[in-house]
Design a protein around this motif. Sequence first.
Motif, PDB file in Angstrom:
ATOM      1  N   PHE A 118       0.780  -1.236   0.000  1.00 42.63           N
ATOM      2  CA  PHE A 118       0.000   0.000   0.000  1.00 42.63           C
ATOM      3  C   PHE A 118       0.815   1.292   0.000  1.00 42.63           C
ATOM      4  CE2 PHE A 118       0.099  -1.251   4.591  1.00 42.63           C
ATOM      5  CZ  PHE A 118       0.821  -0.181   5.092  1.00 42.63           C
ATOM      6  N   LEU A 119       2.120   1.238  -0.055  1.00 43.25           N
ATOM      7  CA  LEU A 119       2.928   2.460  -0.020  1.00 43.25           C
ATOM      8  C   LEU A 119       2.955   3.098  -1.408  1.00 43.25           C
ATOM      9  CD1 LEU A 119       5.867   1.334   2.296  1.00 43.25           C
ATOM     10  CD2 LEU A 119       3.812   2.637   2.895  1.00 43.25           C
ATOM     11  N   GLU A 120       2.175   4.161  -1.561  1.00 39.76           N
ATOM     12  CA  GLU A 120       1.991   4.780  -2.872  1.00 39.76           C
ATOM     13  C   GLU A 120       3.286   5.361  -3.433  1.00 39.76           C
ATOM     14  OE1 GLU A 120      -0.643   4.797  -4.690  1.00 39.76           O
ATOM     15  OE2 GLU A 120      -2.338   4.366  -3.365  1.00 39.76           O
ATOM     16  N   ASP A 121       4.137   5.942  -2.557  1.00 40.97           N
ATOM     17  CA  ASP A 121       5.355   6.566  -3.064  1.00 40.97           C
ATOM     18  C   ASP A 121       6.309   5.531  -3.663  1.00 40.97           C
ATOM     19  OD1 ASP A 121       5.730   5.508  -0.518  1.00 40.97           O
ATOM     20  OD2 ASP A 121       7.229   6.981   0.068  1.00 40.97           O
ATOM     21  N   ILE A 122       6.406   4.360  -3.022  1.00 36.23           N
ATOM     22  CA  ILE A 122       7.278   3.305  -3.547  1.00 36.23           C
ATOM     23  C   ILE A 122       6.731   2.773  -4.863  1.00 36.23           C
ATOM     24  CG2 ILE A 122       8.126   0.962  -3.135  1.00 36.23           C
ATOM     25  CD1 ILE A 122       8.424   1.680  -0.216  1.00 36.23           C
ATOM     26  N   ARG A 123       5.429   2.557  -4.921  1.00 36.20           N
ATOM     27  CA  ARG A 123       4.813   2.070  -6.163  1.00 36.20           C
ATOM     28  C   ARG A 123       5.043   3.062  -7.300  1.00 36.20           C
ATOM     29  NH1 ARG A 123      -0.249   2.080  -8.917  1.00 36.20           N
ATOM     30  NH2 ARG A 123      -0.810   0.016  -9.727  1.00 36.20           N
ATOM     31  N   SER A 124       4.836   4.344  -7.029  1.00 37.29           N
ATOM     32  CA  SER A 124       5.018   5.366  -8.053  1.00 37.29           C
ATOM     33  C   SER A 124       6.465   5.412  -8.529  1.00 37.29           C
ATOM     34  CB  SER A 124       4.597   6.740  -7.520  1.00 37.29           C
ATOM     35  OG  SER A 124       3.220   6.760  -7.214  1.00 37.29           O
ATOM     36  N   TYR A 125       7.401   5.277  -7.581  1.00 35.38           N
ATOM     37  CA  TYR A 125       8.820   5.256  -7.954  1.00 35.38           C
ATOM     38  C   TYR A 125       9.127   4.077  -8.874  1.00 35.38           C
ATOM     39  CZ  TYR A 125      13.764   4.178  -7.639  1.00 35.38           C
ATOM     40  OH  TYR A 125      15.062   3.846  -7.958  1.00 35.38           O
ATOM     41  N   ARG A 126       8.633   2.910  -8.540  1.00 40.39           N
ATOM     42  CA  ARG A 126       8.899   1.732  -9.359  1.00 40.39           C
ATOM     43  C   ARG A 126       8.341   1.915 -10.768  1.00 40.39           C
ATOM     44  NH1 ARG A 126      10.899  -1.686  -5.521  1.00 40.39           N
ATOM     45  NH2 ARG A 126       9.693  -2.198  -3.642  1.00 40.39           N
ATOM     46  N   ILE A 127       7.132   2.422 -10.871  1.00 39.80           N
ATOM     47  CA  ILE A 127       6.513   2.624 -12.177  1.00 39.80           C
ATOM     48  C   ILE A 127       7.326   3.603 -13.010  1.00 39.80           C
ATOM     49  CG2 ILE A 127       4.489   3.563 -13.350  1.00 39.80           C
ATOM     50  CD1 ILE A 127       2.797   2.475 -11.006  1.00 39.80           C
ATOM     51  N   SER A 128       7.734   4.716 -12.396  1.00 34.89           N
ATOM     52  CA  SER A 128       8.506   5.735 -13.110  1.00 34.89           C
ATOM     53  C   SER A 128       9.864   5.208 -13.536  1.00 34.89           C
ATOM     54  CB  SER A 128       8.666   6.967 -12.217  1.00 34.89           C
ATOM     55  OG  SER A 128       9.502   7.927 -12.824  1.00 34.89           O
ATOM     56  N   PHE A 129      10.554   4.535 -12.611  1.00 37.88           N
ATOM     57  CA  PHE A 129      11.899   4.033 -12.895  1.00 37.88           C
ATOM     58  C   PHE A 129      11.870   2.969 -13.999  1.00 37.88           C
ATOM     59  CE2 PHE A 129      15.294   0.905 -11.505  1.00 37.88           C
ATOM     60  CZ  PHE A 129      16.342   1.588 -12.126  1.00 37.88           C
ATOM     61  N   LEU A 130      10.958   2.021 -13.879  1.00 39.17           N
ATOM     62  CA  LEU A 130      10.914   0.932 -14.847  1.00 39.17           C
ATOM     63  C   LEU A 130      10.421   1.387 -16.217  1.00 39.17           C
ATOM     64  CD1 LEU A 130       9.674  -2.092 -12.718  1.00 39.17           C
ATOM     65  CD2 LEU A 130      12.001  -1.534 -13.421  1.00 39.17           C
ATOM     66  N   SER A 131       9.593   2.435 -16.244  1.00 37.57           N
ATOM     67  CA  SER A 131       9.127   2.942 -17.535  1.00 37.57           C
ATOM     68  C   SER A 131      10.302   3.450 -18.362  1.00 37.57           C
ATOM     69  CB  SER A 131       8.087   4.047 -17.344  1.00 37.57           C
ATOM     70  OG  SER A 131       8.682   5.213 -16.797  1.00 37.57           O
ATOM     71  N   ARG A 132      11.314   3.992 -17.701  1.00 41.78           N
ATOM     72  CA  ARG A 132      12.516   4.462 -18.405  1.00 41.78           C
ATOM     73  C   ARG A 132      13.312   3.296 -18.975  1.00 41.78           C
ATOM     74  NH1 ARG A 132      13.544   7.462 -13.517  1.00 41.78           N
ATOM     75  NH2 ARG A 132      15.600   6.485 -13.352  1.00 41.78           N
ATOM     76  N   LEU A 133      13.134   2.124 -18.389  1.00 39.10           N
ATOM     77  CA  LEU A 133      13.883   0.953 -18.830  1.00 39.10           C
ATOM     78  C   LEU A 133      13.085   0.082 -19.788  1.00 39.10           C
ATOM     79  CD1 LEU A 133      15.408  -0.123 -15.382  1.00 39.10           C
ATOM     80  CD2 LEU A 133      16.306   1.527 -17.045  1.00 39.10           C
ATOM     81  N   GLY A 134      11.847   0.479 -20.051  1.00 41.84           N
ATOM     82  CA  GLY A 134      11.014  -0.309 -20.951  1.00 41.84           C
ATOM     83  C   GLY A 134      10.512  -1.594 -20.334  1.00 41.84           C
TER      84      GLY A 134
END
Length: 235
Positions: A118-134
């Motif tokens: 449920f930690l929204e900040d961690i989830r958002s970070y993962r989505i942003s970071f991985l989107s850069r890596l495809g």
Amino acid sequence: MDARTVTEAVEPKARRQRAAISWSGGKDSCMALYECSRGSDLNIETLLATVNRDYGRVSMHGVRLELIERQASSLGLPLQLVQISANASNEEYERATEEAVADLKNRGIDSLVFGDLFLEDIRSYRISFLSRLGVKPFFPIWKRDTGAMLNNFISLGFKGIVVCVDSASLDESYAGRIIDDAFVSSLPRGVDPCGENGEFHTFVFDGPIFRTPIEFEVREKVVRDRFCYCDLIPC
């Protein structure tokens, strides 16, 4: 689900997405893998673990690498490491993760599963970071009720032990305790049942997705800063 299920349940199918799972060896990553094995569109092919190369232990949890290797063997899945130094910066972590992800993509794996709750900040970070890596992130246990999930973890036959406690949130005596009904009922008010706020971390040594239990001995407790670690020695 019997001890052979992970390999059998995640056999590649044309429609299923090839994926790795972020692996700590704890209960949340185990439950995420369990969910993916139950008819998910994701085919988990690799465990991806972040390890402190200076000490040969899983970051944050402090579990010895050999125990994680034994988990992988029992699950019938290969283990890939993201190796970082002690006190690594986020930049170092990202560089090491990028290298590991590039290797996964070269093998045709472009999805990564996480056991976040449920930690929204961690989830958002993962989505942003991985989107850069495809790479596509997936969160199969996201927003599950943590009390219900811990009870389900126990009722399914998973067995885990607390390996790290943040003494700012939970008494150090909880390090080394087995995750069972008595553990659940003893947790103080304000402590998340799954330790999602970092109150405690676990190591899972048996359960329905494992072929055989992981054998270990409980040794000394070590306190570093405000964290109390219970050392487990492979048998």
